[in-house]
Scaffold this motif. Structure first.
Motif, PDB file in Angstrom:
ATOM      1  N   LYS A 131      26.245  23.653   5.868  1.00 41.92           N
ATOM      2  CA  LYS A 131      26.358  22.818   6.666  1.00 41.92           C
ATOM      3  C   LYS A 131      25.302  22.278   7.751  1.00 41.92           C
ATOM      4  CE  LYS A 131      29.329  23.760  10.066  1.00 41.92           C
ATOM      5  NZ  LYS A 131      30.337  24.159  10.836  1.00 41.92           N
ATOM      6  N   SER A 132      24.527  23.429   8.120  1.00 45.42           N
ATOM      7  CA  SER A 132      23.353  23.362   8.908  1.00 45.42           C
ATOM      8  C   SER A 132      22.347  22.731   8.251  1.00 45.42           C
ATOM      9  CB  SER A 132      23.023  24.551   9.414  1.00 45.42           C
ATOM     10  OG  SER A 132      24.111  25.168  10.216  1.00 45.42           O
ATOM     11  N   ARG A 133      22.177  22.785   6.981  1.00 48.58           N
ATOM     12  CA  ARG A 133      21.055  22.400   6.199  1.00 48.58           C
ATOM     13  C   ARG A 133      21.390  20.592   5.650  1.00 48.58           C
ATOM     14  NH1 ARG A 133      20.662  25.843   1.093  1.00 48.58           N
ATOM     15  NH2 ARG A 133      19.052  24.298   0.623  1.00 48.58           N
ATOM     16  N   VAL A 134      22.671  20.564   5.702  1.00 52.79           N
ATOM     17  CA  VAL A 134      23.068  19.046   5.330  1.00 52.79           C
ATOM     18  C   VAL A 134      22.648  18.325   6.346  1.00 52.79           C
ATOM     19  CG1 VAL A 134      25.067  17.657   5.007  1.00 52.79           C
ATOM     20  CG2 VAL A 134      24.723  19.384   3.562  1.00 52.79           C
ATOM     21  N   MET A 150      22.396  16.987  -3.143  1.00 54.17           N
ATOM     22  CA  MET A 150      22.819  18.026  -3.935  1.00 54.17           C
ATOM     23  C   MET A 150      21.431  18.536  -4.632  1.00 54.17           C
ATOM     24  SD  MET A 150      25.839  16.261  -6.140  1.00 54.17           S
ATOM     25  CE  MET A 150      25.595  17.117  -7.361  1.00 54.17           C
ATOM     26  N   SER A 151      20.561  17.405  -4.951  1.00 53.99           N
ATOM     27  CA  SER A 151      19.004  17.917  -5.325  1.00 53.99           C
ATOM     28  C   SER A 151      18.336  18.342  -4.401  1.00 53.99           C
ATOM     29  CB  SER A 151      18.208  16.501  -5.808  1.00 53.99           C
ATOM     30  OG  SER A 151      17.104  17.035  -6.395  1.00 53.99           O
ATOM     31  N   LEU A 152      18.205  18.119  -3.116  1.00 62.69           N
ATOM     32  CA  LEU A 152      17.435  18.597  -2.042  1.00 62.69           C
ATOM     33  C   LEU A 152      17.917  20.175  -1.806  1.00 62.69           C
ATOM     34  CD1 LEU A 152      17.019  15.525   0.327  1.00 62.69           C
ATOM     35  CD2 LEU A 152      15.362  16.740  -0.730  1.00 62.69           C
ATOM     36  N   LEU A 153      19.253  20.383  -1.667  1.00 70.00           N
ATOM     37  CA  LEU A 153      19.621  21.317  -1.222  1.00 70.00           C
ATOM     38  C   LEU A 153      20.141  22.623  -2.241  1.00 70.00           C
ATOM     39  CD1 LEU A 153      21.884  20.175   1.658  1.00 70.00           C
ATOM     40  CD2 LEU A 153      19.623  20.905   1.859  1.00 70.00           C
TER      41      LEU A 153
END
Length: 205
Positions: A131-134, A150-153
């Motif tokens: 959640k924090s990364r999004v 989805m690709s970044l994380l």
């Protein structure tokens, strides 16, 4: 006498009223108890207090990197023993804790979060991190699609969308246009996007 395990955490009181100090989930006591002394196991009548106890154990387990938690803890100089009643309630189905055993000195020194509960806790921690990364990605990149997130994380679609939903429910101004993707705005909706094309509305406080 018990051995105290130091943890670099301050003990957060459940109640600020000093008259209710005896109801804390970690008490100021060095008394010991045996594993066979719990007697009848039942669910807690005060569910707020019991949830506070279990959340406290989850936090301690995360800091220790182990699902086995000391009963006697030194919270930055504040020595407290896990409340025996809370342990007993945590053994009632669906058990939060595994049945305790006596340590080498003949009394309970540690408790262990039940395996299925530990799996749930780990999942919650993973969701919190995602959640924090999004949120960080949305703030940094502007409009971004779920596929890009989805690709970044390196995450699947369902967890990414769940993280976005949780952030929105917490009041984060995350806007969504089906054609352009998601973005974070803390002022107002972009005027060029018709309101009818939004999946959800965000109402600033």
């Amino acid at each position: 006498m018990p051995e105290w395990t130091f943890i670099s955490l301050d003990y957060e009181l459940l109640y600020s009223d000093p008259d209710r100090a005896g109801t804390e989930v970690f008490v100021k006591s060095a008394s010991t108890f045996r594993a066979n002394s719990f007697g009848k196991i039942s669910r807690a009548s005060d569910q707020r207090r019991q949830r506070f106890f279990e959340e406290k154990l989850q936090t301690i387990a995360w800091h220790l990197g182990s699902d086995t938690i000391p009963v006697f803890i030194d919270f930055n100089g504040d020595r407290r023993r896990m409340d025996k009643g809370c342990i007993g309630h945590a053994l009632a189905p669906p058990a939060f804790l595994a049945p305790p055993t006596d340590g080498p000195n003949g009394f309970v020194t540690h408790v262990t979060i039940a395996q299925r509960q530990q799996e749930r806790v780990t999942g919650q921690q993973d969701q919190k991190e995602l959640k924090s990364r999004v949120l960080e990605a949305l703030k940094a990149r502007g409009t971004v699609t779920v596929e890009t997130l989805m690709s970044l994380l390196d995450a699947d679609e369902k967890p990414v969308r769940s993280a976005i939903d949780r952030l929105r429910s917490e009041g984060q101004p995350i806007w969504n246009d089906e054609a352009r993707g998601f973005w974070w705005r803390d002022d107002m909706a972009p005027k060029e996007i018709p309101y009818s094309r939004w999946k959800r509305a965000y109402v600033p406080e």
